[in-house]
Structure formats: C-alpha cells, structure tokens
Design a protein around this motif. Sequence first.
Motif, PDB file in Angstrom:
ATOM      1  N   ALA A  42       0.833  -1.203   0.000  1.00 42.94           N
ATOM      2  CA  ALA A  42       0.000   0.000   0.000  1.00 42.94           C
ATOM      3  C   ALA A  42       0.864   1.249   0.000  1.00 42.94           C
ATOM      4  O   ALA A  42       0.633   2.186  -0.778  1.00 42.94           O
ATOM      5  CB  ALA A  42      -0.936  -0.017   1.208  1.00 42.94           C
ATOM      6  N   ASP A  43       1.870   1.279   0.871  1.00 40.41           N
ATOM      7  CA  ASP A  43       2.780   2.428   0.915  1.00 40.41           C
ATOM      8  C   ASP A  43       3.499   2.612  -0.421  1.00 40.41           C
ATOM      9  O   ASP A  43       3.708   3.739  -0.876  1.00 40.41           O
ATOM     10  CB  ASP A  43       3.822   2.241   2.022  1.00 40.41           C
ATOM     11  N   ILE A  46       1.164   4.460  -2.897  1.00 42.47           N
ATOM     12  CA  ILE A  46       0.864   5.883  -2.696  1.00 42.47           C
ATOM     13  C   ILE A  46       2.115   6.749  -2.818  1.00 42.47           C
ATOM     14  O   ILE A  46       2.027   7.915  -3.231  1.00 42.47           O
ATOM     15  CB  ILE A  46       0.170   6.110  -1.327  1.00 42.47           C
ATOM     16  N   LEU A 125      -4.636  -0.059  -5.618  1.00 47.66           N
ATOM     17  CA  LEU A 125      -4.898  -0.091  -4.179  1.00 47.66           C
ATOM     18  C   LEU A 125      -6.097  -0.942  -3.773  1.00 47.66           C
ATOM     19  O   LEU A 125      -6.060  -1.586  -2.710  1.00 47.66           O
ATOM     20  CB  LEU A 125      -5.056   1.341  -3.652  1.00 47.66           C
ATOM     21  N   ASN A 132      -4.997   1.156   5.568  1.00 47.61           N
ATOM     22  CA  ASN A 132      -4.706   2.486   5.041  1.00 47.61           C
ATOM     23  C   ASN A 132      -5.263   2.709   3.639  1.00 47.61           C
ATOM     24  O   ASN A 132      -5.210   3.831   3.131  1.00 47.61           O
ATOM     25  CB  ASN A 132      -3.189   2.720   4.993  1.00 47.61           C
ATOM     26  N   THR A 135      -7.831   5.599   2.935  1.00 45.85           N
ATOM     27  CA  THR A 135      -7.212   6.927   3.008  1.00 45.85           C
ATOM     28  C   THR A 135      -6.301   7.162   1.815  1.00 45.85           C
ATOM     29  O   THR A 135      -6.306   8.248   1.201  1.00 45.85           O
ATOM     30  CB  THR A 135      -6.414   7.074   4.315  1.00 45.85           C
ATOM     31  N   TYR A 136      -5.497   6.160   1.478  1.00 45.89           N
ATOM     32  CA  TYR A 136      -4.566   6.319   0.356  1.00 45.89           C
ATOM     33  C   TYR A 136      -5.306   6.557  -0.956  1.00 45.89           C
ATOM     34  O   TYR A 136      -4.857   7.341  -1.799  1.00 45.89           O
ATOM     35  CB  TYR A 136      -3.675   5.084   0.233  1.00 45.89           C
ATOM     36  N   GLU A 139      -6.317  10.098  -1.007  1.00 51.75           N
ATOM     37  CA  GLU A 139      -5.167  10.960  -1.290  1.00 51.75           C
ATOM     38  C   GLU A 139      -4.808  10.919  -2.775  1.00 51.75           C
ATOM     39  O   GLU A 139      -4.527  11.953  -3.388  1.00 51.75           O
ATOM     40  CB  GLU A 139      -3.971  10.544  -0.433  1.00 51.75           C
ATOM     41  N   ARG A 199       1.243  15.523   3.307  1.00 52.79           N
ATOM     42  CA  ARG A 199       0.200  14.681   2.725  1.00 52.79           C
ATOM     43  C   ARG A 199      -1.089  15.472   2.598  1.00 52.79           C
ATOM     44  O   ARG A 199      -1.318  16.440   3.326  1.00 52.79           O
ATOM     45  CB  ARG A 199      -0.034  13.442   3.603  1.00 52.79           C
TER      46      ARG A 199
END
Length: 555
Positions: A42-43, A46, A125, A132, A135-136, A139, A199
């Motif tokens: 996930a990180d 994003i 995603l 997360n 939210t990602y 964003e 962010r």
Amino acid sequence: MKKTYITSLILTGLISVTSCTNLVENVLDEASVSGQTDKQIADGNIAPVYARLPDIFLHTNYFAIQEISSDEAILPYRGGTDWGDNGIYIALHQHTSTSTDPNLRNTWNLLTQSISRSVSALSALPTVNDPNVKTYMAEARGMRAYYNMLLLDLFGLVFVKESPQAISEIRRGEQALEYVRSEFLAAEPDLLTTVGPGRLTKAAVWGLLARLHLNAAVYRDRYATQFTFKPEDMDKVLEYTDKIISSGQYQLARDYFSIFNSDNHDNKELIFAVDQRAELNGHNRMAYFSLSGDQFPLPAFPAANGTDGPGITPDYYQTWTAAYTDPTVDPRFYKQNMVIPADSCVSADNFNMNRGILRGQQYGLLRPTGTFIRCGNNYRIGRLTNVTRNRPTLPVNFTERIDFTVPGSDYNTGYRVLKYEFSKKSSSGRNLGDADISILRLADVYLMRAEAKLRKSNDAAGALADVNTIRAARTATTPAPTLTSMNLDLLYRERGFELYWENLRRTDQIRFGKYEDRWTEKTNNDPKKRLFPIPQNAIDGASNLPGYLKQNDSY
C-alpha cells in the motif's frame, strides 16, 4: 507472467518524452514485490503519487513559470554568459514563450506523469488488504485533482482518466472546473486531519477548493475583458476558509521567516507543502537560485553558493516603497541575522545569512582562492566581490535596477530574495534541501477569505480585519503597521507582500486583471498569454488522433 504497472504516461503511448528529466517508468513483475507486507505494498503505491512534487517545484519548473512570467521576478542574461538558455527566461518574462520551451515541457511532463501515477495507485490499491487503503485512495484521487488543477491554471485543460490503459478525455472551461471540484469533494470525506503538511488532508482540500472557487471566473472565461465572480463561488470560498480557520488546527507564525526555515515541517502555519525531509528527495534550489555566486552560506561547504539567478523587478520593489518610507518596518520584507562590521571574524555556528529581500553591498564569507579565509578557528567576514565571475573589482552590491540591457544584466543587478533558509546539508548549494515548500498556508487562507468578502459584498471591514490579523500575528519582531482601509488594490498589494516568490503571483495577476500591465522589460498586453502553449512534443505525440490535443490560441 502477470505484471503490475507502477506508472504510465498520461496519454499511454501518445506522448513521447524528450526532456532532460527521465520520465521512463519501470514495469515490475510479481516476483519483484513478493515477500512484501500489505502495508508495504500500500505504501509503495501511494509514494509515487507524491514523489515528483519536489521536481514540479524545482526553480526552473513551476516556480519559473509562475514567478518569472510575473512582475515579481526577472532573470536576465547575466554578464552575457549565464542564464542565457536560448532566451527562454527573457521570453517567459515578456510573454513570448513558445511551445518548445523546455521549462514548460518539463512541468507538463511532470504533471501528466503525476496524474498517471495517481491513476495507477487508484487502480492497484483496491486489491491490497491494508487498513490504510481507503485513506490512500482518497489521497491519490485528491492529488490527481490537484495536478489537474495546475494543468488547468497553466494550460487550460484537464485529463480525465480512470484506467491506466485508457486514453484520457480532455476537458476545458466549465467542464474542467467542475471535474476538479467534484474530485476534491469525492476525496475529502476519507482524508485525515492527523498527518503533517506533506500529505493531502481535509484542510488541504478545503484550501484548494477555496483557491479553485476564487479563480473559477478565470477558468470559465479565460480571455474575458472583465471576470465575473459569482456570489455562489465566493460563498464557497468563505465556507472553506472558515472551516480551516475555525478548526483551530493551524496557527499564524510569530516569526514570518520561520515558515521557510529548514525545520519548518512542524510549523503550524503550513497546511499543504512539498515534504522535503528525506535527504535524497529534497533540493535546495529555492535558496540558491537568487543568491550571488559569491555568497557562500555555509562555512562547512566552500562549494555551496548561489547562482546569480533572478532578482525582483523594480516595479515590484516599488510596491513596498509606495507603502512604506522604509520597507524594513514590515517583518516580511527583511530579517537581519548578521550584525557584522565590514571586516570581522565569526565562528561557524554564529554565521547565518540575512533573509528576505537583499539590497545593497553584501557581506559574507571570503573565498578568494577556493578556500575560506580563516581567523584561527573562526572565519573572516568582509565585503563581497564577484570573484567567482572573474570580476574581483565588481562589488556584490545589489542594485534596484535590473533589466535586459548589458549594464542591467550584470552580476550585481537586482535586489535578491533569500526566503527559504539555505540548508546546512547542501554541499553544492543545490542538493539536500530540508525546508518543506509551501503550497498552502494559513495566511493565504485569511487573504482568500478577505478577497471573497470584497468580491461578494464589498465587505471592506471584514477584509481589513483578516489582513490585519495576519499583520498583527508576526510578533517575533515589531509587527507591520496596522492598516486602516481595504479594497481590492490594497489586497492585491498585500498578497504581494505576504506571498512573494511562493508560486502564486501569475495566477493572482490574472485574477486581479494585472497580467496585461506593463512592467520592467514587459509590454505584451495580449490576454491570450494568460495560458501557456501546450508543449509541442505532447501535440506531436498525440498526432495519430487528429484534433485530440489542440494547441492554445495564439501559439
């Protein structure tokens, strides 16, 4: 083997990239991400959405486009040897840029690539099992809207794209405006309020929506003789700015220049910013760009200096002198950190450059032969001359005059700007910036609210209160004098005092009807220049779809 496409260009095979920035993306197979946790995946999806922000905000990309095209900054052919660049900075200032301008091309490529990375993240995603993700995705959607908002402001269009394999739909005018607005609104509910300015947060989207509605009249009718600011747009500006101010989450800084210090990430005035804390990610160009080549800010690094880039125009400087007999009474104009006699010695820890708008004879570390002159363990400070330019008899004495004539283009011309602190890690002067670059901060929110009050109902008292709130907050030194009246011209001047060199001036000038004015070395009054030309390489790359990417008028 199944493949995961990390990013792709926005037109997917329709744009060829031919700039000095490498925009080629890797295609990774499943094996390359095996062993990663869901959180790491996930990180990893994003991170690319934000990754090119420092490049977009490089001195020769978005900053140059927004500032050198305005009355705030001018970049001549220094000494007939530096910053000639085939006349692109002269053309940018005179509103004669062409579709082959490399700075426009690089900015376009970075924005379209960032849109594509956002699309890729939104596609990948949903398959990731991590808390997360929601939210990602918000964003990524909000950042796609932000990059499109910049394209709309600069080039007059947006790209609507939901799948990495799809060809983007192009929208302009009201349709483009509505798309960006709706995307911000769709992203906002799932954004956080508890992360830093690097962010996208709820408040960042509120601020960007306020900015969008404030400029909506321009985006609807780009070449209008007079813009029509709809009351409903101004109501939205008031709504979103009120939300930010009443949240209590942000605070005007007592020390104006602390907003631009190397440790500014936790500054409560920043709402949305380019996060430059990662040492391999940030750049120091906002500090180095305007300084003299003989200003050396760091005793530890004799190779770190300025580049004699842009200065402020006399026209912009005179807005300060028209307001004040002595502009230094306004703490936003200048901060003196060196109280040094003409010839003295200081320790490395006590050497700290002055900030703000730098005028006249400059003092600093002396490096006549490649190393600093020492006084035992300390460093000699003295009057600077243009040694690095092989002009050792020419003082580093910044003059108000700066223009495109031979004398007006010399190395000493133009008052300079050191707004962002020069990073103490920057061994070359260009690298390893620490300071987050402001995209949106609380003072701008107050100023947007003041403008909406004036444009909606001529609420001069309410606008005046907002402006004076900002002025009164800068209490680290004596605050700027309280104003007693307010109108749109005074508010425009106030935005110039508060937000100079923060990538907003061109947009402000267009909205306030000032972009066709005359200023130093600029006489072009063609309203078609409110938009920049779409880069020729993008049009050429889309040539197999006739009419797909139409050039802006007058180019």
